[in-house]
Write a protein that holds these residues in place. Structure first.
Motif, PDB file in Angstrom:
ATOM      1  N   PRO A 159       0.833  -1.206   0.000  1.00 42.74           N
ATOM      2  CA  PRO A 159       0.000   0.000   0.000  1.00 42.74           C
ATOM      3  C   PRO A 159       0.868   1.257   0.000  1.00 42.74           C
ATOM      4  CG  PRO A 159      -0.896  -1.611   1.523  1.00 42.74           C
ATOM      5  CD  PRO A 159       0.429  -2.154   1.066  1.00 42.74           C
ATOM      6  N   ALA A 160       0.346   2.332  -0.590  1.00 42.17           N
ATOM      7  CA  ALA A 160       1.137   3.556  -0.775  1.00 42.17           C
ATOM      8  C   ALA A 160       1.788   4.069   0.509  1.00 42.17           C
ATOM      9  CB  ALA A 160       0.251   4.640  -1.398  1.00 42.17           C
ATOM     10  N   PRO A 161       1.081   4.112   1.660  1.00 43.80           N
ATOM     11  CA  PRO A 161       1.738   4.622   2.881  1.00 43.80           C
ATOM     12  C   PRO A 161       2.936   3.776   3.306  1.00 43.80           C
ATOM     13  CG  PRO A 161      -0.645   4.665   3.145  1.00 43.80           C
ATOM     14  CD  PRO A 161      -0.364   3.885   1.899  1.00 43.80           C
ATOM     15  N   GLN A 162       2.907   2.472   3.019  1.00 42.45           N
ATOM     16  CA  GLN A 162       4.033   1.601   3.348  1.00 42.45           C
ATOM     17  C   GLN A 162       5.128   1.686   2.285  1.00 42.45           C
ATOM     18  OE1 GLN A 162       2.008  -2.149   3.674  1.00 42.45           O
ATOM     19  NE2 GLN A 162       1.301  -1.761   5.765  1.00 42.45           N
ATOM     20  N   ALA A 163       4.729   2.005   1.052  1.00 43.20           N
ATOM     21  CA  ALA A 163       5.708   2.123  -0.028  1.00 43.20           C
ATOM     22  C   ALA A 163       6.530   3.402   0.095  1.00 43.20           C
ATOM     23  CB  ALA A 163       4.993   2.089  -1.379  1.00 43.20           C
ATOM     24  N   THR A 164       5.932   4.457   0.630  1.00 44.27           N
ATOM     25  CA  THR A 164       6.590   5.771   0.664  1.00 44.27           C
ATOM     26  C   THR A 164       7.991   5.727   1.286  1.00 44.27           C
ATOM     27  OG1 THR A 164       4.452   6.899   0.686  1.00 44.27           O
ATOM     28  CG2 THR A 164       6.370   8.156   1.414  1.00 44.27           C
ATOM     29  N   PRO A 165       8.168   5.203   2.512  1.00 47.62           N
ATOM     30  CA  PRO A 165       9.530   5.188   3.085  1.00 47.62           C
ATOM     31  C   PRO A 165      10.478   4.266   2.328  1.00 47.62           C
ATOM     32  CG  PRO A 165       8.009   3.982   4.498  1.00 47.62           C
ATOM     33  CD  PRO A 165       7.178   4.687   3.482  1.00 47.62           C
ATOM     34  N   LEU A 166       9.951   3.226   1.694  1.00 48.19           N
ATOM     35  CA  LEU A 166      10.811   2.312   0.930  1.00 48.19           C
ATOM     36  C   LEU A 166      11.300   2.939  -0.368  1.00 48.19           C
ATOM     37  CD1 LEU A 166       8.749  -0.984   1.420  1.00 48.19           C
ATOM     38  CD2 LEU A 166      10.899  -0.368   2.538  1.00 48.19           C
ATOM     39  N   LEU A 167      10.639   4.029  -0.782  1.00 50.78           N
ATOM     40  CA  LEU A 167      11.020   4.741  -2.012  1.00 50.78           C
ATOM     41  C   LEU A 167      11.940   5.926  -1.740  1.00 50.78           C
ATOM     42  CD1 LEU A 167       7.526   4.706  -3.746  1.00 50.78           C
ATOM     43  CD2 LEU A 167       9.584   3.589  -4.629  1.00 50.78           C
ATOM     44  N   ALA A 168      12.516   5.981  -0.548  1.00 48.08           N
ATOM     45  CA  ALA A 168      13.326   7.148  -0.153  1.00 48.08           C
ATOM     46  C   ALA A 168      14.465   7.422  -1.124  1.00 48.08           C
ATOM     47  CB  ALA A 168      13.874   6.939   1.265  1.00 48.08           C
ATOM     48  N   THR A 169      15.003   6.379  -1.745  1.00 44.80           N
ATOM     49  CA  THR A 169      16.109   6.562  -2.692  1.00 44.80           C
ATOM     50  C   THR A 169      15.644   7.244  -3.982  1.00 44.80           C
ATOM     51  OG1 THR A 169      17.091   4.551  -1.803  1.00 44.80           O
ATOM     52  CG2 THR A 169      18.017   5.355  -3.851  1.00 44.80           C
ATOM     53  N   LEU A 277      -6.474  -1.207   7.479  1.00 43.96           N
ATOM     54  CA  LEU A 277      -6.082   0.196   7.575  1.00 43.96           C
ATOM     55  C   LEU A 277      -5.955   0.833   6.194  1.00 43.96           C
ATOM     56  CD1 LEU A 277      -5.406   2.346   9.685  1.00 43.96           C
ATOM     57  CD2 LEU A 277      -3.010   1.633   9.548  1.00 43.96           C
ATOM     58  N   TYR A 278      -5.488   0.048   5.227  1.00 47.94           N
ATOM     59  CA  TYR A 278      -5.322   0.548   3.859  1.00 47.94           C
ATOM     60  C   TYR A 278      -6.140  -0.334   2.909  1.00 47.94           C
ATOM     61  CZ  TYR A 278      -1.287   2.537   6.283  1.00 47.94           C
ATOM     62  OH  TYR A 278      -0.473   3.175   7.186  1.00 47.94           O
ATOM     63  N   ALA A 279      -7.448  -0.250   3.019  1.00 45.68           N
ATOM     64  CA  ALA A 279      -8.326  -1.152   2.274  1.00 45.68           C
ATOM     65  C   ALA A 279      -8.371  -0.832   0.790  1.00 45.68           C
ATOM     66  CB  ALA A 279      -9.741  -1.104   2.853  1.00 45.68           C
ATOM     67  N   ARG A 280      -8.415   0.461   0.463  1.00 53.37           N
ATOM     68  CA  ARG A 280      -8.544   0.845  -0.951  1.00 53.37           C
ATOM     69  C   ARG A 280      -8.108   2.294  -1.113  1.00 53.37           C
ATOM     70  NH1 ARG A 280     -13.878   0.864   1.021  1.00 53.37           N
ATOM     71  NH2 ARG A 280     -14.295  -1.223   0.226  1.00 53.37           N
ATOM     72  N   PRO A 281      -7.656   2.659  -2.307  1.00 53.60           N
ATOM     73  CA  PRO A 281      -7.327   4.075  -2.542  1.00 53.60           C
ATOM     74  C   PRO A 281      -8.597   4.912  -2.564  1.00 53.60           C
ATOM     75  CG  PRO A 281      -7.137   2.820  -4.576  1.00 53.60           C
ATOM     76  CD  PRO A 281      -7.390   1.817  -3.485  1.00 53.60           C
ATOM     77  N   ILE A 297      14.222   0.952  -9.600  1.00 54.76           N
ATOM     78  CA  ILE A 297      13.226   0.762  -8.561  1.00 54.76           C
ATOM     79  C   ILE A 297      11.838   1.074  -9.127  1.00 54.76           C
ATOM     80  CG2 ILE A 297      13.493   3.115  -7.636  1.00 54.76           C
ATOM     81  CD1 ILE A 297      13.022   1.834  -4.828  1.00 54.76           C
ATOM     82  N   TYR A 298      10.856   0.263  -8.742  1.00 56.21           N
ATOM     83  CA  TYR A 298       9.505   0.355  -9.270  1.00 56.21           C
ATOM     84  C   TYR A 298       8.516   0.190  -8.115  1.00 56.21           C
ATOM     85  CZ  TYR A 298      11.999  -0.553 -13.640  1.00 56.21           C
ATOM     86  OH  TYR A 298      12.877  -0.484 -14.696  1.00 56.21           O
ATOM     87  N   ALA A 299       7.304   0.708  -8.314  1.00 59.67           N
ATOM     88  CA  ALA A 299       6.261   0.547  -7.308  1.00 59.67           C
ATOM     89  C   ALA A 299       4.953   0.228  -8.012  1.00 59.67           C
ATOM     90  CB  ALA A 299       6.108   1.810  -6.461  1.00 59.67           C
ATOM     91  N   CYS A 300       4.169  -0.649  -7.421  1.00 61.91           N
ATOM     92  CA  CYS A 300       2.901  -1.034  -8.019  1.00 61.91           C
ATOM     93  C   CYS A 300       1.899  -1.386  -6.925  1.00 61.91           C
ATOM     94  CB  CYS A 300       3.087  -2.214  -8.975  1.00 61.91           C
ATOM     95  SG  CYS A 300       3.785  -3.705  -8.208  1.00 61.91           S
ATOM     96  N   GLY A 301       0.653  -1.504  -7.319  1.00 61.92           N
ATOM     97  CA  GLY A 301      -0.415  -1.825  -6.380  1.00 61.92           C
ATOM     98  C   GLY A 301      -1.730  -1.273  -6.893  1.00 61.92           C
ATOM     99  N   ASP A 302      -2.824  -1.629  -6.224  1.00 60.04           N
ATOM    100  CA  ASP A 302      -4.127  -1.144  -6.675  1.00 60.04           C
ATOM    101  C   ASP A 302      -4.211   0.375  -6.647  1.00 60.04           C
ATOM    102  OD1 ASP A 302      -4.226  -0.787  -3.926  1.00 60.04           O
ATOM    103  OD2 ASP A 302      -6.163  -1.771  -3.663  1.00 60.04           O
ATOM    104  N   TRP A 303      -3.401   1.018  -5.802  1.00 59.32           N
ATOM    105  CA  TRP A 303      -3.423   2.475  -5.680  1.00 59.32           C
ATOM    106  C   TRP A 303      -2.826   3.173  -6.907  1.00 59.32           C
ATOM    107  CZ3 TRP A 303       1.571   4.581  -5.462  1.00 59.32           C
ATOM    108  CH2 TRP A 303       2.592   3.689  -5.133  1.00 59.32           C
ATOM    109  N   CYS A 304      -2.161   2.429  -7.762  1.00 63.12           N
ATOM    110  CA  CYS A 304      -1.631   2.999  -9.010  1.00 63.12           C
ATOM    111  C   CYS A 304      -2.662   2.970 -10.130  1.00 63.12           C
ATOM    112  CB  CYS A 304      -0.397   2.227  -9.469  1.00 63.12           C
ATOM    113  SG  CYS A 304       1.079   2.496  -8.455  1.00 63.12           S
ATOM    114  N   GLY A 305      -3.783   2.314  -9.890  1.00 69.16           N
ATOM    115  CA  GLY A 305      -4.788   2.169 -10.934  1.00 69.16           C
ATOM    116  C   GLY A 305      -6.194   2.309 -10.427  1.00 69.16           C
ATOM    117  N   THR A 306      -6.988   1.284 -10.685  1.00 63.98           N
ATOM    118  CA  THR A 306      -8.431   1.367 -10.431  1.00 63.98           C
ATOM    119  C   THR A 306      -8.826   1.102  -8.989  1.00 63.98           C
ATOM    120  OG1 THR A 306      -8.723  -0.979 -10.944  1.00 63.98           O
ATOM    121  CG2 THR A 306      -8.876   0.577 -12.779  1.00 63.98           C
ATOM    122  N   GLY A 307      -7.929   0.512  -8.213  1.00 64.79           N
ATOM    123  CA  GLY A 307      -8.280   0.189  -6.840  1.00 64.79           C
ATOM    124  C   GLY A 307      -8.921  -1.169  -6.678  1.00 64.79           C
TER     125      GLY A 307
END
Length: 328
Positions: A159-169, A277-281, A297-307
């Motif tokens: 989920p985006a909130p968990q991806a954010t710190p992992l994308l620090a680079t 806590l992070y059910a859907r965008p 580095i790449y990021a993906c998940g339902d929050w990048c699209g339709t949910g």
């Protein structure tokens, strides 16, 4: 020898990416903080049968995803679900005219991702807290302070909130992920010794505390002696009661369900509550996936699209495809 590709998250998006890369001949390694795969497609086993507390079903519109569903059907981990579908609006229950095909995992939603995992290498119960780039390779650090690597590329499928710190680079990607709002959902399961006297098997609710409820045992492969139901609170109600106790949530959603189902509702023999806590965008996006190909580095998940489940699968497919395109 080329280093493997790390994928953080073994939900539908991460496993979709893993399959694309594996099919192209690349070695992958998945990391999942939970004890099993599935993410929000996870199911809960109980003495009252398997309970789908997260995703209730999924639809398929994109040809690529339709092809994947066809393969899952051949493997025996997916079946069509055609419930007696209703809607609740203006104080009345009426049959729904929505006839689009709906699919569920069998004998539980998590069967899909379990089948997708297959013999792929996965480190379960491993929460990755940092991804850092060295001169040539990526390394990961987990919550226990252990390092993993080296990896040639990293795909973050959380989920985006968990991806954010992992994308620090990759600050630009981190900023995009940080701007994504994810809505919560309280999910409640109820089991009754005697079946409720109602023709309703699933229902979209247009008012009040509830957003959805379904007779869980009417799904294929979920036969049980008890009448099991799963209720979902609305995003707004769930947010307002984010820190409520499970007992309070069960009491309120059980009460709301009893008021609108249109039949006598006895005390349940079993209750369970789970907070997603992070059910859907909160809103859909058209990114498909996020990528910094130069960094790898790449990021993906339902929050990048339709949910939706389909959106998560397509996002993982897109992330892996972009990675492969860069390697060519």
């Amino acid at each position: 020898m080329t280093a493997p590709i790390a994928i953080i998250g073994a939900g539908i998006a991460g496993l979709s990416a893993a399959h694309v890369l594996n099919a192209a001949g690349h070695e992958v390694h998945l990391f999942e903080k939970s004890r099993g795969s599935g993410g929000r497609m996870a199911s809960k086993r109980s003495d009252f049968g398997s309970l789908d507390l997260g995703a209730q079903y999924f639809t398929a519109r994109d040809r690529r995803f339709i092809d994947a569903v066809s393969q899952w059907r051949i493997q025996g981990c997916v079946a069509e679900w055609d419930p007696a579908l209703y809607q609740y609006r203006s104080g009345a229950l009426t049959p729904s005219q929505d006839e689009q095909p709906r699919w569920v995992g069998i004998p539980r939603m998590s069967a899909i991702t379990r089948a997708m995992v297959g013999d792929l290498p996965v480190s379960f119960g491993c929460r990755i807290t940092e991804a850092f780039r060295g001169p040539q390779h990526w390394s990961l650090q987990d919550a226990d302070g252990h390092n993993h690597g080296p990896f040639s590329h990293v795909i973050i499928a959380t989920p985006a909130p968990q991806a954010t710190p992992l994308l620090a680079t990759a600050p630009k990607l981190a900023a995009v992920a940080a701007g994504v709002v994810m809505d919560p959902t309280w999910s409640v399961a109820l089991a009754f010794k005697t079946p409720l006297d109602t023709p309703v098997e699933a229902c979209f609710v247009q008012e009040g505390e509830l957003d959805w409820f379904a007779r869980n045992r009417c799904k294929p492969g979920r036969e049980t002696d008890y009448d099991t139901w799963v209720l979902h609170g609305t995003s707004a109600w769930s947010r307002e009661h984010l820190d409520a106790s499970k007992e309070q949530v069960i009491e309120q959603l059980h009460g709301a369900f009893a008021e609108l189902i249109g039949c006598a509702v006895p005390e349940p023999a079993f209750t369970l509550a789970h907070r997603w806590l992070y059910a859907r965008p909160a809103q859909g996006h058209q990114w498909g996936a996020l990528a910094d190909a130069d960094l790898g580095i790449y990021a993906c998940g339902d929050w990048c699209g339709t949910g939706r489940v389909e959106g998560a699968w397509l996002s993982g497919f897109d992330a892996a495809s972009r990675l492969l395109d860069h390697l060519e």
